[in-house]
Write a protein that holds these residues in place. Structure first.
Motif, PDB file in Angstrom:
ATOM      1  N   SER A  14      50.864  23.476  46.044  1.00 13.76           N
ATOM      2  CA  SER A  14      51.516  22.514  45.141  1.00 13.76           C
ATOM      3  C   SER A  14      50.456  21.739  44.369  1.00 13.76           C
ATOM      4  O   SER A  14      50.616  21.458  43.169  1.00 13.76           O
ATOM      5  CB  SER A  14      52.405  21.548  45.919  1.00 13.76           C
ATOM      6  N   GLU A  15      49.381  21.377  45.051  1.00 14.34           N
ATOM      7  CA  GLU A  15      48.285  20.681  44.370  1.00 14.34           C
ATOM      8  C   GLU A  15      47.655  21.583  43.306  1.00 14.34           C
ATOM      9  O   GLU A  15      47.342  21.122  42.198  1.00 14.34           O
ATOM     10  CB  GLU A  15      47.239  20.205  45.374  1.00 14.34           C
ATOM     11  N   ASN A  16      47.482  22.867  43.611  1.00 14.88           N
ATOM     12  CA  ASN A  16      46.945  23.795  42.607  1.00 14.88           C
ATOM     13  C   ASN A  16      47.892  23.943  41.424  1.00 14.88           C
ATOM     14  O   ASN A  16      47.452  23.978  40.269  1.00 14.88           O
ATOM     15  CB  ASN A  16      46.675  25.160  43.241  1.00 14.88           C
ATOM     16  N   THR A  17      49.187  24.024  41.699  1.00 10.55           N
ATOM     17  CA  THR A  17      50.164  24.117  40.613  1.00 10.55           C
ATOM     18  C   THR A  17      50.128  22.851  39.766  1.00 10.55           C
ATOM     19  O   THR A  17      50.190  22.909  38.533  1.00 10.55           O
ATOM     20  CB  THR A  17      51.579  24.349  41.168  1.00 10.55           C
ATOM     21  N   ARG A  18      50.024  21.712  40.401  1.00  4.73           N
ATOM     22  CA  ARG A  18      49.931  20.428  39.683  1.00  4.73           C
ATOM     23  C   ARG A  18      48.733  20.457  38.725  1.00  4.73           C
ATOM     24  O   ARG A  18      48.857  20.097  37.546  1.00  4.73           O
ATOM     25  CB  ARG A  18      49.800  19.282  40.681  1.00  4.73           C
ATOM     26  N   LYS A  19      47.561  20.869  39.218  1.00  3.57           N
ATOM     27  CA  LYS A  19      46.365  20.944  38.364  1.00  3.57           C
ATOM     28  C   LYS A  19      46.601  21.874  37.179  1.00  3.57           C
ATOM     29  O   LYS A  19      46.202  21.568  36.047  1.00  3.57           O
ATOM     30  CB  LYS A  19      45.151  21.430  39.174  1.00  3.57           C
ATOM     31  N   LEU A  20      47.240  22.996  37.440  1.00  5.87           N
ATOM     32  CA  LEU A  20      47.483  23.967  36.375  1.00  5.87           C
ATOM     33  C   LEU A  20      48.442  23.401  35.335  1.00  5.87           C
ATOM     34  O   LEU A  20      48.163  23.454  34.127  1.00  5.87           O
ATOM     35  CB  LEU A  20      48.037  25.266  36.972  1.00  5.87           C
ATOM     36  N   GLY A 150      42.408  29.087  24.161  1.00  2.00           N
ATOM     37  CA  GLY A 150      41.137  28.384  24.145  1.00  2.00           C
ATOM     38  C   GLY A 150      41.088  27.148  25.024  1.00  2.00           C
ATOM     39  O   GLY A 150      40.199  26.310  24.861  1.00  2.00           O
ATOM     40  N   ASN A 151      42.010  27.029  25.942  1.00  2.00           N
ATOM     41  CA  ASN A 151      42.051  25.870  26.829  1.00  2.00           C
ATOM     42  C   ASN A 151      41.294  26.133  28.123  1.00  2.00           C
ATOM     43  O   ASN A 151      41.161  27.277  28.563  1.00  2.00           O
ATOM     44  CB  ASN A 151      43.511  25.508  27.149  1.00  2.00           C
ATOM     45  N   LYS A 152      40.837  25.079  28.726  1.00  2.00           N
ATOM     46  CA  LYS A 152      40.113  25.160  29.996  1.00  2.00           C
ATOM     47  C   LYS A 152      41.097  25.422  31.135  1.00  2.00           C
ATOM     48  O   LYS A 152      42.157  24.812  31.204  1.00  2.00           O
ATOM     49  CB  LYS A 152      39.356  23.863  30.257  1.00  2.00           C
ATOM     50  N   VAL A 153      40.710  26.308  32.009  1.00  5.13           N
ATOM     51  CA  VAL A 153      41.496  26.629  33.201  1.00  5.13           C
ATOM     52  C   VAL A 153      40.931  25.830  34.369  1.00  5.13           C
ATOM     53  O   VAL A 153      39.721  25.855  34.599  1.00  5.13           O
ATOM     54  CB  VAL A 153      41.422  28.147  33.500  1.00  5.13           C
TER      55      VAL A 153
END
Length: 166
Positions: A14-20, A150-153
């Protein structure tokens, strides 16, 4: 024991999804890689919606997706999608903490009206495939969308390629 591990995975992912989702810019929500693909905004909203499906999957033996209405807001508003995500994560967490190990083996079915679209199959199989893995699949798509515009991942499992060249 499986529920303990699912909950730990759920919290981490969930934290990874939030960051994404937080990395999705408002300016690119209309981007679509092909005529048959979702826009970035639609994909972000779908990712946020998957967390809502934890409730129907984990708390009902037969989940009729057509009778379950979720107010999603506009896919052209990333703030609305982030709010949807946070609300659905809370609901999903409650569903995960409400079931028992025995219920993981119970048969589960998804219907759309009177038509069976998934199952019957053990709830544990559904949780892994329809919830966890389904989510990871769409997050991978979102990473491609972000890079194509062109966005940062964000680093989900450590540094990204972009982090290694800067």
């Amino acid at each position: 024991m499986i529920l303990k591990y699912w909950l730990q995975e759920f919290e981490q992912e969930s934290e990874n999804t939030r960051k994404l989702l937080q990395s999705v810019p408002q300016k690119d929500l209309d981007y679509r890689p092909s005529d048959i693909s979702w826009t970035m905004g639609e994909l972000a909203q779908h990712i946020a919606t998957i967390y809502y499906w934890y409730v129907g999957t984990l708390t009902q033996d037969v989940y009729d997706i057509t009778s379950d209405h979720l107010e999603r807001g506009s896919p052209n508003d990333i703030k609305a999608t982030l709010t949807l995500f946070e609300d659905n994560v809370q609901k999903a967490r409650q569903a995960l903490t409400s079931i028992t190990e025995e219920q993981v083996s119970d048969e589960w079915t998804m219907k759309a009206g009177g038509k069976v679209v998934l199952g019957p199959m053990p709830r544990g199989i559904v949780a892994r495939s329809f919830l966890f893995n389904h989510l990871y699949h769409h997050r991978g798509e979102m990473i491609v969308y972000l890079r194509a515009t062109g966005n940062k991942v964000p680093g989900l499992y450590g540094p990204t390629y972009e982090d290694s060249i800067t």
